[in-house]
Design an enzyme around this catalytic site. Sequence first.
Site, PDB file in Angstrom:
ATOM      1  N   ASP A 108      14.850 -19.702 -35.369  1.00 42.63           N
ATOM      2  CA  ASP A 108      14.828 -18.939 -34.128  1.00 42.63           C
ATOM      3  C   ASP A 108      16.239 -18.467 -33.779  1.00 42.63           C
ATOM      4  O   ASP A 108      17.211 -19.226 -33.891  1.00 42.63           O
ATOM      5  CB  ASP A 108      14.275 -19.840 -33.014  1.00 42.63           C
ATOM      6  CG  ASP A 108      14.239 -19.161 -31.668  1.00 42.63           C
ATOM      7  OD1 ASP A 108      13.489 -18.183 -31.516  1.00 42.63           O
ATOM      8  OD2 ASP A 108      14.968 -19.612 -30.759  1.00 42.63           O
TER       9      ASP A 108
ATOM     10  N   GLU B 263      15.134 -15.262 -37.965  1.00 40.58           N
ATOM     11  CA  GLU B 263      14.888 -14.270 -36.925  1.00 40.58           C
ATOM     12  C   GLU B 263      16.254 -13.639 -36.668  1.00 40.58           C
ATOM     13  O   GLU B 263      17.121 -14.269 -36.052  1.00 40.58           O
ATOM     14  CB  GLU B 263      14.345 -14.926 -35.654  1.00 40.58           C
ATOM     15  CG  GLU B 263      14.052 -13.909 -34.558  1.00 40.58           C
ATOM     16  CD  GLU B 263      13.625 -14.565 -33.251  1.00 40.58           C
ATOM     17  OE1 GLU B 263      12.686 -14.059 -32.613  1.00 40.58           O
ATOM     18  OE2 GLU B 263      14.258 -15.563 -32.852  1.00 40.58           O
TER      19      GLU B 263
END
Length: 701
Positions: free
Chosen positions: A346, A382
């Site tokens: 993330d 990401e």
Amino acid sequence: MDYRVREGLPFPMGAHWDGKGVNFALFSRNASKVELCLFADDGQRELARIALPEYSNEVWHGYIEGLAPGQLYGYRVHGEYAPEAGHRFNANKLLIDPYARQLWGELRWDPALFGYEIGHKDKDLSFDERDSAPFIPKCRVVDEGYDWGSDRHPQKAWNETSFYEMHVRGMTMRHPKVRDDLRGTFAGLATPDLLDYVRALGVSAIELMPIHAFVHDQYLLDKGLRNYWGYNSIAFFAPHPQYLSDGGIEEFKRFVAAAHERDLEVVLDVVYNHTAEGSELGPTLSFRGIDNAVYYKLLPDQGRYYINDTGTGNTLDTGHPRVVQMVTDSLRYWVEVMHVDGFRFDLATILGREPDGFSQRNGFFVAVAQDPTLARVKLVAEPWDSGPGGYQLGNFPPGWAEWNGRYRDTLRAFWRGDPGQLPDLARRLTASGDIYDHQGRSPFASVNFVAVHDGFSLYDLTAYNDKHNEANGDDNRDGSDDNRSWNCGVEGPTDQEDIVELRQRQMRNFLASLFFSQGVPLLCSGDEFGATRQGNNNVYCQDNDLGWLHWDHDAAAQAQIRFVQKVIQLRQRYPMLRHGRFLLGRYHETLKVKDVSWINANGEEMTEGEWQDENARCLGVLLDGRAQATGIVRRGEDDTLLLILNAAAQAVEFCLPKVSEGKSWERLVDTNIPDADAQSFALSAPYLVTARSLLFVLRTQ
């Protein structure tokens, strides 16, 4: 009990049982003293405080004879409380071990959790003396031994990989085959019928949304909501306690083994960019009280305040060697001890950010690249965050794959019918070589997706023009306004047959595009049957029926599942849909082959003028199976494929092109006729491509 304390060792970090006792080791560069607090089985009664006797290389350590797995503990760390200098030590606060393998109990919000006095005029410059132990989860010593039997990592090649993103509670809370007492847990996720369903779809890897222990924010609990998604970690080695039905970490191992039995990899969505402690006004739960100035990025010359590249209040300082060590130790633990097969990071840009910007030579990337354990698992970034220069799509090191947000945006815009999309569409369908074709990276660096947990579901993408996040309690201000969605004429649910049919075809268009594109496809759980979140594009706090999947599938949902199975099977059957080299559209003089050609409705190659025509919404993609498949210069032996994508509002008569050595075309998929049987067509035959539909045909050998 008379605890026998020995010096112990400064490694490994955390609490480790050797059969006779437990070694405790905690890093803190700036502490003056560290106390180990032992608790009774109820987690409330503090049995002892033991000062760790040794301090070696900035690690406090000690060995306690006679302690065994199951022992509950925490730390109190002494030192200077000087927020303006970056130090927030407060020994009144019980702290979670960053290396804790398991947490016992849940956080209960109370003013005692904060290092400063809530409501004091000096805010976080004040000092709170209340004991936080009654309100904070306790760490638990575990026995890491486990009989894995014949379990093995599937080790799927990238060209065989397709991700299926899921949430532990979202998948299990309403699944009819999951026992009531196992809903929302890893044991529920290991239910044979559920895993068999996932395997039958044809995907190769389960991507679990965050399962590291996390915190439910107080402001959400005050509104009757919860931190459903879990992007709020507080312990990077411990599974979230709520996901354990029997209280033991072996439950997660049993789930992984069950997935591996079905040849499914398990990939974890991990959050190493920030913690649940928030800004300077947040609670003191772990890192802040252990060594705030080391674990977090602080503003230069303003140590009281945190750099907030994450938008959550703080940012972990992965530029510090000890923080890099903690993160890589965590990753290795999940691979070696828990047997997971990879990670999706993330806000991964943060992991590579140096003071002067993002760098592939960042210490974290270097540490991962040289690690023999991490070198063999899947690493997916990401590639963005909210900090300066945060969008780093295509800039991660070789060996990493990335979520391709450009793919999502282009496919959504094209199928919505936006003008001028053909040039960008061509790039996205062929693994975005304009972004990834450098440093020896392959097409599988591009993880393609149309919908994921964050944003509209696939059905909502076809049913809503605008977000409807009122249930989140923020007056519909949260969530993205840039959805590139189209409601097909009516906002929300409708019984109008023509709109219902169009929405179903649009979903099939997205699904076929996704699995027929070069790169690695990612499917969000529920999209295979048209799950809805009722127009909410940010269900991060909806741990309820709005966020969970429902499994009472009608005929249309069942038909869509069959369609997904079909396109995944075709992807696996035809190697040209997952080519290992970037398709460049150049003529190979030696092989006399062009790997990809772009075809207009006349069955001829696109002209420059047609590429520039903003009103053009139909494109043919000819993938020549004779294209060079590896670095060895020789013709491939795969089937030649043709994709025709028509996003126009009217049907297009498309001339099926002539191909060298070809005899005829065979129709395998038409999203306007999802259950149609295969049918043969002559070369140069016209085919009426329905408005807003995708055709997939194959050249027979």
